[in-house]
Every structure is written in structure tokens, then in C-alpha cells.
Design a protein around this motif. Sequence first.
Motif, PDB file in Angstrom:
ATOM      1  N   LEU A 189      28.739  29.280  42.560  1.00  0.00           N
ATOM      2  CA  LEU A 189      30.135  29.284  42.154  1.00  0.00           C
ATOM      3  C   LEU A 189      31.004  29.302  43.402  1.00  0.00           C
ATOM      4  O   LEU A 189      30.716  30.002  44.371  1.00  0.00           O
ATOM      5  CB  LEU A 189      30.449  30.515  41.297  1.00  0.00           C
ATOM      6  CG  LEU A 189      29.711  30.604  39.961  1.00  0.00           C
ATOM      7  CD1 LEU A 189      30.163  31.835  39.204  1.00  0.00           C
ATOM      8  CD2 LEU A 189      29.939  29.354  39.129  1.00  0.00           C
ATOM      9  N   CYS A 190      32.070  28.511  43.377  1.00  0.00           N
ATOM     10  CA  CYS A 190      33.023  28.438  44.482  1.00  0.00           C
ATOM     11  C   CYS A 190      33.574  29.835  44.776  1.00  0.00           C
ATOM     12  O   CYS A 190      33.990  30.542  43.865  1.00  0.00           O
ATOM     13  CB  CYS A 190      34.157  27.499  44.077  1.00  0.00           C
ATOM     14  SG  CYS A 190      35.530  27.475  45.227  1.00  0.00           S
ATOM     15  N   SER A 191      33.541  30.225  46.054  1.00  0.00           N
ATOM     16  CA  SER A 191      34.000  31.572  46.397  1.00  0.00           C
ATOM     17  C   SER A 191      35.505  31.709  46.227  1.00  0.00           C
ATOM     18  O   SER A 191      36.024  32.809  46.135  1.00  0.00           O
ATOM     19  CB  SER A 191      33.609  31.916  47.829  1.00  0.00           C
ATOM     20  OG  SER A 191      34.280  31.063  48.727  1.00  0.00           O
ATOM     21  N   ARG A 192      36.204  30.575  46.177  1.00  0.00           N
ATOM     22  CA  ARG A 192      37.657  30.641  46.047  1.00  0.00           C
ATOM     23  C   ARG A 192      38.099  30.663  44.581  1.00  0.00           C
ATOM     24  O   ARG A 192      38.934  31.468  44.190  1.00  0.00           O
ATOM     25  CB  ARG A 192      38.277  29.431  46.744  1.00  0.00           C
ATOM     26  CG  ARG A 192      39.750  29.608  47.052  1.00  0.00           C
ATOM     27  CD  ARG A 192      40.373  28.300  47.465  1.00  0.00           C
ATOM     28  NE  ARG A 192      40.046  27.935  48.839  1.00  0.00           N
ATOM     29  CZ  ARG A 192      40.193  26.700  49.334  1.00  0.00           C
ATOM     30  NH1 ARG A 192      40.648  25.728  48.564  1.00  0.00           N
ATOM     31  NH2 ARG A 192      39.892  26.446  50.578  1.00  0.00           N
ATOM     32  N   CYS A 193      37.514  29.778  43.756  1.00  0.00           N
ATOM     33  CA  CYS A 193      38.016  29.672  42.373  1.00  0.00           C
ATOM     34  C   CYS A 193      36.941  29.869  41.308  1.00  0.00           C
ATOM     35  O   CYS A 193      37.217  29.771  40.119  1.00  0.00           O
ATOM     36  CB  CYS A 193      38.727  28.330  42.176  1.00  0.00           C
ATOM     37  SG  CYS A 193      37.610  26.931  42.105  1.00  0.00           S
ATOM     38  N   ARG A 194      35.687  30.152  41.732  1.00  0.00           N
ATOM     39  CA  ARG A 194      34.593  30.476  40.819  1.00  0.00           C
ATOM     40  C   ARG A 194      34.147  29.315  39.933  1.00  0.00           C
ATOM     41  O   ARG A 194      33.483  29.531  38.914  1.00  0.00           O
ATOM     42  CB  ARG A 194      34.953  31.678  39.914  1.00  0.00           C
ATOM     43  CG  ARG A 194      35.182  32.959  40.669  1.00  0.00           C
ATOM     44  CD  ARG A 194      33.880  33.586  41.081  1.00  0.00           C
ATOM     45  NE  ARG A 194      34.088  34.786  41.880  1.00  0.00           N
ATOM     46  CZ  ARG A 194      33.519  35.018  43.059  1.00  0.00           C
ATOM     47  NH1 ARG A 194      32.700  34.127  43.585  1.00  0.00           N
ATOM     48  NH2 ARG A 194      33.744  36.111  43.712  1.00  0.00           N
ATOM     49  N   ILE A 205      30.280  21.093  47.075  1.00  0.00           N
ATOM     50  CA  ILE A 205      31.725  20.864  47.006  1.00  0.00           C
ATOM     51  C   ILE A 205      32.239  21.381  45.673  1.00  0.00           C
ATOM     52  O   ILE A 205      31.606  21.189  44.633  1.00  0.00           O
ATOM     53  CB  ILE A 205      32.053  19.359  47.150  1.00  0.00           C
ATOM     54  CG1 ILE A 205      31.705  18.906  48.580  1.00  0.00           C
ATOM     55  CG2 ILE A 205      33.513  19.077  46.844  1.00  0.00           C
ATOM     56  CD1 ILE A 205      32.006  17.467  48.854  1.00  0.00           C
ATOM     57  N   CYS A 206      33.396  22.051  45.718  1.00  0.00           N
ATOM     58  CA  CYS A 206      34.019  22.533  44.484  1.00  0.00           C
ATOM     59  C   CYS A 206      34.820  21.401  43.864  1.00  0.00           C
ATOM     60  O   CYS A 206      35.720  20.855  44.500  1.00  0.00           O
ATOM     61  CB  CYS A 206      34.927  23.728  44.778  1.00  0.00           C
ATOM     62  SG  CYS A 206      35.838  24.257  43.323  1.00  0.00           S
ATOM     63  N   PRO A 207      34.507  21.038  42.607  1.00  0.00           N
ATOM     64  CA  PRO A 207      35.241  19.953  41.965  1.00  0.00           C
ATOM     65  C   PRO A 207      36.690  20.326  41.649  1.00  0.00           C
ATOM     66  O   PRO A 207      37.521  19.454  41.423  1.00  0.00           O
ATOM     67  CB  PRO A 207      34.458  19.685  40.679  1.00  0.00           C
ATOM     68  CG  PRO A 207      33.687  20.932  40.421  1.00  0.00           C
ATOM     69  CD  PRO A 207      33.454  21.592  41.740  1.00  0.00           C
ATOM     70  N   GLU A 208      37.001  21.620  41.661  1.00  0.00           N
ATOM     71  CA  GLU A 208      38.364  22.072  41.361  1.00  0.00           C
ATOM     72  C   GLU A 208      39.260  22.091  42.593  1.00  0.00           C
ATOM     73  O   GLU A 208      40.349  21.545  42.590  1.00  0.00           O
ATOM     74  CB  GLU A 208      38.320  23.489  40.776  1.00  0.00           C
ATOM     75  CG  GLU A 208      38.074  23.566  39.289  1.00  0.00           C
ATOM     76  CD  GLU A 208      39.108  22.832  38.462  1.00  0.00           C
ATOM     77  OE1 GLU A 208      38.674  21.992  37.656  1.00  0.00           O
ATOM     78  OE2 GLU A 208      40.328  23.052  38.637  1.00  0.00           O
ATOM     79  N   CYS A 209      38.782  22.769  43.654  1.00  0.00           N
ATOM     80  CA  CYS A 209      39.672  22.998  44.794  1.00  0.00           C
ATOM     81  C   CYS A 209      39.167  22.361  46.090  1.00  0.00           C
ATOM     82  O   CYS A 209      39.741  22.570  47.151  1.00  0.00           O
ATOM     83  CB  CYS A 209      39.900  24.503  44.990  1.00  0.00           C
ATOM     84  SG  CYS A 209      38.474  25.389  45.647  1.00  0.00           S
ATOM     85  N   ASN A 210      38.065  21.586  45.991  1.00  0.00           N
ATOM     86  CA  ASN A 210      37.507  20.858  47.137  1.00  0.00           C
ATOM     87  C   ASN A 210      36.969  21.732  48.256  1.00  0.00           C
ATOM     88  O   ASN A 210      36.689  21.242  49.350  1.00  0.00           O
ATOM     89  CB  ASN A 210      38.521  19.860  47.712  1.00  0.00           C
ATOM     90  CG  ASN A 210      38.878  18.785  46.703  1.00  0.00           C
ATOM     91  OD1 ASN A 210      38.015  18.327  45.965  1.00  0.00           O
ATOM     92  ND2 ASN A 210      40.143  18.419  46.657  1.00  0.00           N
ATOM     93  N   GLN A 211      36.804  23.018  47.971  1.00  0.00           N
ATOM     94  CA  GLN A 211      36.181  23.918  48.941  1.00  0.00           C
ATOM     95  C   GLN A 211      34.760  23.438  49.235  1.00  0.00           C
ATOM     96  O   GLN A 211      34.037  23.035  48.336  1.00  0.00           O
ATOM     97  CB  GLN A 211      36.162  25.327  48.317  1.00  0.00           C
ATOM     98  CG  GLN A 211      35.276  26.320  48.997  1.00  0.00           C
ATOM     99  CD  GLN A 211      36.083  27.245  49.893  1.00  0.00           C
ATOM    100  OE1 GLN A 211      37.112  26.859  50.442  1.00  0.00           O
ATOM    101  NE2 GLN A 211      35.610  28.459  50.056  1.00  0.00           N
ATOM    102  N   VAL A 212      34.386  23.463  50.509  1.00  0.00           N
ATOM    103  CA  VAL A 212      33.021  23.078  50.893  1.00  0.00           C
ATOM    104  C   VAL A 212      32.273  24.333  51.334  1.00  0.00           C
ATOM    105  O   VAL A 212      32.782  25.118  52.132  1.00  0.00           O
ATOM    106  CB  VAL A 212      33.040  22.038  52.036  1.00  0.00           C
ATOM    107  CG1 VAL A 212      31.620  21.726  52.510  1.00  0.00           C
ATOM    108  CG2 VAL A 212      33.733  20.765  51.578  1.00  0.00           C
TER     109      VAL A 212
END
Length: 226
Positions: A189-194, A205-212
Motif C-alpha cells: 500500500l502506498c505510504s502516502r495515500c494507502r 507506483i501508486c496509481p492514485e498519487c504517482n508515489q514511487v
Amino acid sequence: MRKVNRNKDVNSVEAADNPEQSAQPVQPAQESAGSNSEPEDPGMFVLPGDPIGATEEFRAGDQTYESAGNIYATVTGTVKTTAEDRTIAVIPSTSTPPVLHRGDVVIGQVTGLRDSLVLVTIAGLSGATDRAIPDVGSAVIHVSNIKKAYVKDISREFGLFDIVKARIGDLKNMRLDTAEPELGVMKALCSRCRTAMTKDGSKLICPECNQVETRKMSTEYRTVAN
Ligand code: ZN
């Protein structure tokens, strides 16, 4: 840390645990595992991290967690919805709990990160039919057992709430090992937006916020479309 519950009175625990279970027969895991049921289907067999419904429609009940509008299972079991209060929950599959052995591969969820340890709550035994394990409790992956290469920063290998596949290296102290290629993070899970992250080569890659981010990924990393 709790010890592995290997005694035989699991049946009595099971009976006391879920009084409602008798009202809704739980299908044997081996029959429902390959089911094509839509999410939200009561009785659907799910694994930790599987999406089971949307927060628009349901309230997250027992053995679930919310993330970015979705509700996910935290344990292996069957989905149960309650019409009155619109809750969706997962009933852990507690029938015929397996006895754990050193060398067994288990599925669990990361519940904590320390400088040199990853804390994992074991949810089930991985195999032809994934089975839930009641009352196992926490296990740890020591930094030296994450992978063959040197690990400088544990947060580049695991993240909170990740679903992991690991081998039991030491049953007495519940130490797990993820060095083999097929072991490691199955779902991150993305550490920024889960949001559940998508594999892109050696990164996520986070499909929501593009966090790598990076993880010690399993070769069986699951990319879910949602
Ligand atoms: Zn994100």
C-alpha cells in the motif's frame, strides 16, 4: 510475544468465537477458492488484502480495514454482510487449523516496522488451499532475513499493512524469512495515500498519487485493478 497455539482445544475456541456462524454455513476453502463470485458476495472466500467492498456501500466490520474508499480483508476467511447496519466483515476460516512447522510458508500482514525488525501478523498458511491460522499472533522478520543482499533501510523493503509471504525459519521465536524470490511483499500500500501499488519493473507506483516506492517484492506480487 505470544507462543504458537498448537494444542488441541481449537474446536472449543471456534465454537465460542462465532455464534452466528451456524446460521450461515461456511463453505470449505478448497471449494470456494476458485469461485468467480463478485466482491460483496456473502460467503466469498478471501485472502488478506483482497478488496471486499466499497465504503460508499458498507461499513468496515471485523477483520477488515478501509483504504481509499475500499474495504479489504485482513484475514483469510469468508465474507459476511449484515443488512441492518450495512457492515461487511470477514469470518476467519477456523476449520481444521493446521499445525505449523519450520519451513512452512505463511501469509501475513505487516503491523510494525522497527530499525532491524518487521512485525508480521500471520493470517494463514500458504499452499494449494490457503488456510487461516487462528491464534498464532505475531512473528518477526529480522533485517538479516529479508533478502540475501545487505539491507540498509528496512522501510525500502516493507511498508505498514503490506501483505507478505514468508517462510518460518524459527518456530519457537516465530522468526520469518523472505530471502527466496517468491517470498516477500505480495501486495503493497502506498505510504502516502494507502492505495494498492502497481508493479513497474523493480519498483512500485501508486496509481492514485504517482508515489514511487520499493519493496522486497515476491515474484508473485499481485497487482489488483482498483
Ligand atoms: Zn499514493
